[in-house]
Each structure stands twice: as C-alpha cells, then as structure tokens.
Design a protein around this motif. Structure first.
Motif, short mmCIF file in Angstrom:
data_model
loop_
_atom_site.label_atom_id
_atom_site.label_comp_id
_atom_site.label_asym_id
_atom_site.label_seq_id
_atom_site.Cartn_x
_atom_site.Cartn_y
_atom_site.Cartn_z
N THR A 77 0.95 -1.26 0.11
CA THR A 77 0.11 0.03 -0.02
C THR A 77 0.88 1.20 0.01
O THR A 77 1.97 1.41 0.82
CB THR A 77 -0.95 -0.01 1.21
OG1 THR A 77 -2.04 -1.01 1.23
CG2 THR A 77 -1.72 1.41 1.32
N ILE A 78 0.74 2.00 -0.95
CA ILE A 78 1.38 3.35 -1.21
C ILE A 78 0.52 4.57 -0.99
O ILE A 78 -0.54 4.38 -0.98
CB ILE A 78 2.26 3.41 -2.21
CG1 ILE A 78 1.32 3.43 -3.63
CG2 ILE A 78 3.34 2.34 -2.44
CD1 ILE A 78 1.93 3.42 -4.90
N ALA A 79 0.99 5.76 -0.39
CA ALA A 79 0.06 6.76 -0.10
C ALA A 79 0.91 8.10 -0.25
O ALA A 79 2.11 8.34 -0.51
CB ALA A 79 -0.31 6.99 1.33
N GLU A 82 4.52 9.73 0.72
CA GLU A 82 5.41 8.93 0.88
C GLU A 82 6.66 9.07 -0.29
O GLU A 82 6.46 9.66 -1.28
CB GLU A 82 5.14 7.50 0.89
CG GLU A 82 4.26 6.91 1.92
CD GLU A 82 3.76 5.72 1.92
OE1 GLU A 82 3.14 5.07 2.74
OE2 GLU A 82 3.72 5.06 0.54
N ASP A 108 -5.56 9.10 -2.79
CA ASP A 108 -4.43 9.60 -1.89
C ASP A 108 -3.83 8.14 -1.35
O ASP A 108 -2.38 8.32 -0.88
CB ASP A 108 -4.77 10.46 -0.67
CG ASP A 108 -5.23 11.76 -1.34
OD1 ASP A 108 -4.61 12.10 -2.27
OD2 ASP A 108 -5.53 12.23 -0.55
N GLU A 109 -4.20 7.02 -1.74
CA GLU A 109 -3.81 5.63 -1.03
C GLU A 109 -3.95 4.71 -1.88
O GLU A 109 -5.44 4.60 -2.18
CB GLU A 109 -4.08 5.60 0.51
CG GLU A 109 -3.36 4.49 1.04
CD GLU A 109 -3.69 4.36 2.85
OE1 GLU A 109 -3.04 5.30 3.23
OE2 GLU A 109 -4.38 3.58 3.03
#
Length: 215
Positions: A77-79, A82, A108-109
């Motif tokens: 999971t990326i947001a 980061e 956003d995520e």
C-alpha cells in the motif's frame, strides 16, 4: 519501493514449531539466514519470493515533468506524501508521491496492483521561492528570488541565513500541499521550522546592504 525486508514471521524450529515468530533476516537469498527474536536461534529457511510490478512514474522537477518507471511489491500500500528512490537513465532521485492515478480516477492511497501511474515530485534537491522586503519594512518594495537547496535544508522563523549571496531573516514559511507533520499551512512564530522540500515560499526580511539601492 521499500527497503529490503529486515523482519519476517516464520516458525522457529527451536522454540515455536507450530506458531510463527518474528525473525531478523541476517542474510537474504534463496536460503535466507534468520534469527528468532524470541530465543535468538539462528537457522536457514526458504522465503517466498516477493511479487513485483512495473509502474509508470511521472516526476515533476523545477517546473518540468518527465516519465520513468519503478518496480514495486504488488501488494504494498502506497500513499501521497511517501518518498522513495527512483532510478532513471540520468540519475537516482528521491521523489515524493503527490497523487496516485487509478483506472477510475485519482486517490491519496492505494495498493500497487491498482495503481496506473504514480505522480511524484523530486525532493532530493529543490527550488525554494523567496519573497523579500527591505529592513525598512516597505512591503511595496519587495523582490523575489529562488534558492537551489538540498531537500532537507532547514529554515527557522526569526533566524538569519546567508545563502547564494543573499542574507535574510526568515519571517514566514508557506508550506506545500504535500507537506506533512506540521500544525499549520503557514508558519510565522519564532522557532517554527520547516525543511526546503516542504516549502512553497519563504517570506523574509532582507539583511543585505546593497539590495535596495536605487539602481
């Protein structure tokens, strides 16, 4: 996109043969060398290979954009906000995620598998816009200039800086939309601090002796 896994959950042949415990990865590879954090037993075990995907990345840098790509774990999971290292043909850049594009829009995520394009901004070295007014306080006689700085360079309200042949005292800091960890969008109390990659604009008092001559 993240650093190599340093800890994994597996069974320990010494203290926990049926329940997984946390292990430190001492040596990665086909047969990884692991150390149980419960009993310090060291043993080898075949770890499953992590599945990755190639994702398109758009990088914004100094008003221009270019495309690249990166390998990322499929289930990570990326947001927005980061940061990660991006290897391009020209250089290895530190970039910050500013938006994630999915098939149905932006978010956003998201999980890497669902992401179509990762939109980013280069933050290793950045441009900081500065608005300066003279020591006399005449705000109608301001001037602007731009500083090129490492992304982690710190600015503090009420502190005087000497950079790129400019001398000034910081009076206010306007933050970028993707800056995190701050209580307000604008910082103007003595001691307030922000790093260059988070700054949209600096408002300063010019301390130079020649900048405000008639010519």
């Amino acid at each position: 996109m993240t650093d190599q896994t340093e800890r994994v959950a597996v069974v320990c042949p010494a203290c926990s043969q049926h329940t997984e415990t946390v292990h430190e990865v001492l040596s990665p590879g086909g047969q990884a060398t692991l150390r149980c954090t419960e009993c310090d037993h060291v043993h080898k075990k075949q770890l499953p290979e992590e599945q990755t995907m190639t994702k398109d990345v758009v990088v914004s840098q100094d008003g221009e954009s270019f495309s690249a790509s990166t390998e990322a774990p499929i289930d990570e999971t990326i947001a927005v906000g980061e940061e990660f290292l991006l290897e391009t043909d020209e250089a290895i850049l530190t970039v910050r995620i500013t938006s994630l594009e999915l098939a149905e829009g932006r978010t956003d995520e998201a999980v890497v598998e669902d992401v179509k394009t990762i939109w980013t901004r280069a933050v290793g070295n950045v441009s900081v816009n500065v608005t300066a007014h003279p020591k006399s306080g005449e705000h109608d006689k301001t001037r602007s200039f731009t500083l090129q700085l490492p992304g982690d360079y710190e600015f503090t309200v009420d502190e005087t800086e000497e950079l790129s042949e400019e001398e000034f005292t910081v009076e206010g800091i306007l933050l970028r939309d993707d800056a995190t960890g701050y209580e307000h969008e604008k910082l103007d109390f003595e001691g307030d601090m922000a790093i260059a990659k988070d700054i949209k604009r600096l408002y300063v008092r010019d301390e130079s002796t020649t900048a405000w001559s008639a010519w």
